[in-house]
Design a protein around this motif. Structure first.
Motif, short mmCIF file in Angstrom:
data_model
loop_
_atom_site.label_atom_id
_atom_site.label_comp_id
_atom_site.label_asym_id
_atom_site.label_seq_id
_atom_site.Cartn_x
_atom_site.Cartn_y
_atom_site.Cartn_z
N ALA A 113 0.88 -1.02 -0.03
CA ALA A 113 -0.03 0.03 0.01
C ALA A 113 0.83 1.21 -0.03
O ALA A 113 2.06 1.28 0.35
CB ALA A 113 -0.88 0.06 1.33
N ILE A 114 0.53 2.23 -0.56
CA ILE A 114 1.10 3.59 -0.61
C ILE A 114 0.17 4.66 -0.16
O ILE A 114 -0.94 4.84 -0.34
CB ILE A 114 1.24 3.76 -2.04
CG1 ILE A 114 2.58 3.01 -2.81
CG2 ILE A 114 1.89 5.41 -2.33
CD1 ILE A 114 3.95 3.22 -1.90
N ARG A 115 0.67 5.54 0.83
CA ARG A 115 0.11 6.90 1.11
C ARG A 115 1.09 8.14 0.78
O ARG A 115 2.15 7.95 0.65
CB ARG A 115 0.12 6.82 2.58
CG ARG A 115 -0.38 5.65 3.53
CD ARG A 115 -0.58 5.92 5.02
NE ARG A 115 0.65 6.01 5.52
CZ ARG A 115 1.30 4.90 6.46
NH1 ARG A 115 0.90 3.86 6.35
NH2 ARG A 115 2.32 4.99 6.88
N ILE A 116 0.18 9.07 0.44
CA ILE A 116 0.86 10.19 0.23
C ILE A 116 1.72 10.74 1.72
O ILE A 116 1.27 10.56 2.69
CB ILE A 116 0.06 11.56 -0.10
CG1 ILE A 116 -0.61 11.08 -1.55
CG2 ILE A 116 0.68 12.86 0.01
CD1 ILE A 116 -1.70 12.54 -1.86
N PHE A 117 2.78 11.23 1.53
CA PHE A 117 3.91 11.85 2.53
C PHE A 117 3.75 13.18 2.64
O PHE A 117 3.42 13.89 3.55
CB PHE A 117 5.18 11.12 2.59
CG PHE A 117 5.80 11.42 3.90
CD1 PHE A 117 5.41 10.80 5.09
CD2 PHE A 117 6.91 12.39 3.79
CE1 PHE A 117 6.09 11.23 6.21
CE2 PHE A 117 7.63 12.39 5.15
CZ PHE A 117 7.40 12.10 6.19
N GLN A 118 3.92 14.01 1.35
CA GLN A 118 3.91 15.31 1.20
C GLN A 118 3.81 15.51 -0.15
O GLN A 118 4.26 14.75 -1.06
CB GLN A 118 5.23 15.93 1.71
CG GLN A 118 5.25 17.28 1.64
CD GLN A 118 4.38 18.13 2.38
OE1 GLN A 118 3.45 18.30 1.69
NE2 GLN A 118 4.93 18.67 3.55
N ALA A 119 3.19 16.81 -0.29
CA ALA A 119 3.26 17.13 -1.97
C ALA A 119 3.48 18.65 -1.96
O ALA A 119 2.75 19.45 -1.14
CB ALA A 119 1.70 16.83 -2.48
N ALA A 247 5.62 22.45 -11.57
CA ALA A 247 5.74 21.00 -11.31
C ALA A 247 5.18 20.63 -9.92
O ALA A 247 4.91 21.78 -9.12
CB ALA A 247 7.15 20.64 -11.34
N ILE A 248 4.89 19.48 -9.56
CA ILE A 248 4.60 19.08 -8.39
C ILE A 248 5.61 17.99 -7.76
O ILE A 248 5.76 17.13 -8.59
CB ILE A 248 3.24 18.67 -8.17
CG1 ILE A 248 2.31 19.63 -8.41
CG2 ILE A 248 2.69 18.04 -6.80
CD1 ILE A 248 0.69 19.44 -8.67
N SER A 249 6.08 18.23 -6.68
CA SER A 249 6.73 16.98 -6.00
C SER A 249 5.88 16.10 -5.30
O SER A 249 5.63 16.77 -4.05
CB SER A 249 8.10 17.59 -5.30
OG SER A 249 9.04 16.63 -4.85
N LEU A 250 5.74 14.85 -5.43
CA LEU A 250 4.71 14.20 -4.54
C LEU A 250 5.61 13.19 -3.95
O LEU A 250 6.10 12.00 -4.48
CB LEU A 250 3.81 13.62 -5.74
CG LEU A 250 2.78 12.46 -4.98
CD1 LEU A 250 1.81 13.33 -3.66
CD2 LEU A 250 1.95 11.86 -6.11
N HIS A 251 5.75 13.35 -2.66
CA HIS A 251 6.55 12.40 -1.91
C HIS A 251 5.59 11.33 -1.44
O HIS A 251 4.39 11.64 -1.06
CB HIS A 251 7.19 13.07 -0.82
CG HIS A 251 8.24 14.09 -0.97
ND1 HIS A 251 9.09 13.78 -1.93
CD2 HIS A 251 8.06 15.43 -0.82
CE1 HIS A 251 9.87 15.15 -2.06
NE2 HIS A 251 9.07 16.00 -1.45
#
Length: 305
Positions: A113-119, A247-251
């Motif tokens: 599973a994957i969660r967003i950490f920061q964007a 851009a977006i940096s999606l961690h």
């Protein structure tokens, strides 16, 4: 609450990294995806970013963390960084939660599973002389000392075709496999604070590992994105084009990630912005699975319906 599972259409499943793609990511520390966002989705992100810069917010952070990156117009025509864009803007957040993005990240991180950490929303003005446009060599894990996982990763999501002239992201190929000179020296300083020492630190670490510094600029067509491991060194150059680089940096974090206490080299305790925002676990730690700030964007059912 029961686990939420996500499904992909067959066309989307065809876009997932195959075994050779995963092997490339493991060896090199980064991977360029096929087209994961439609042109309409990218255009929607770009339009929403302009509304955001004009002052639109669907919600505001309940408090301001000490190390928050948050451009406001009074800062002038510098490189802009706005953390928690997935939280403050519903339109942007909805697209970043697209299950296909999470499914790709899960394959690369070998996670269930994957969660967003920061964007973070990013804007590089077309000013070649602007010092803030140059992002020095760094790796994201250095800022995530309070996280237990070494499988975290980032998707760099341009809002247009992104080439070298615009200052696209560049990777130090294979550097995620290097041993650090002194992990105890982590300071969790933002890359803007290490600008003058970053290049020397990179080359010293490469020499320590007997490795070559192989810089790979990643040119990214519209709708595609690059994924990189949390330990791979990366950075970007100035914007020499006539257009802003958006851009977006999606961690992203795997489902096993959680908060840990970590002491820095100066004796202080590491902090991440989440620590004053997210809910608490039963034992009182910041909960990096808080769905309000760290939503799950992918969990695949593996054992049937």
């Amino acid at each position: 609450m029961a686990d939420q599972f996500f499904e992909l259409a067959d066309d989307d499943r065809a876009l997932l990294p195959d075994d050779s793609d995963i092997a490339f990511y493991i060896e090199h520390g980064w991977w360029l995806s096929p087209k994961l966002l439609t042109d309409d989705e990218v255009d929607t992100l770009r339009e929403a970013s302009e509304r955001f810069y004009a002052g639109n917010r669907d919600r505001h952070l309940p408090r301001r963390p000490k190390r928050l990156s948050y451009w406001v117009p009074e800062m002038g025509d510098i490189q802009r960084h706005n953390d928690y864009i997935h939280y403050e803007d519903d339109t942007i957040g909805a697209i970043l939660r697209k299950p296909l993005i999470g499914a790709v990240a899960a394959r690369l991180a070998e996670a269930d599973a994957i969660r967003i950490f920061q964007a973070t929303l990013i804007y590089k003005p077309p000013r070649q002389e602007e010092e803030s446009n140059v992002v020095p060599w760094h790796f994201d894990r250095d800022y995530w000392a309070t996280s237990t996982s070494d499988a975290m990763l980032t998707a760099f999501v341009p809002l247009h075709d992104c080439n070298v002239e615009m200052g696209t992201i560049a990777m130090i190929d294979g550097s995620h496999r290097w041993k650090e000179l002194d992990r105890g020296a982590i300071t969790a300083r933002h890359f803007a604070e290490i600008r003058r020492e970053a290049d020397a630190a990179l080359h010293a670490t490469a020499e320590y590992n007997g490795a070559a510094v192989k810089k790979v600029p990643v040119e990214i067509p519209k709708g595609h994105m690059s994924f990189h491991h949390c330990r791979v060194y990366h950075g970007s150059g100035s914007n020499r084009s006539s257009q802003p680089r958006r851009a977006i940096s999606l961690h992203m974090q795997d489902s096993a990630n959680e908060y840990r206490e970590w002491n820095l080299a100066d004796g202080s305790t590491a902090e991440y912005n989440h620590d004053v925002l997210v809910r608490r676990t039963a034992d009182g730690r910041p909960d990096y699975a808080d769905p309000e700030f760290c939503p799950t964007i992918w969990r695949e059912r593996r054992d049937g319906p």
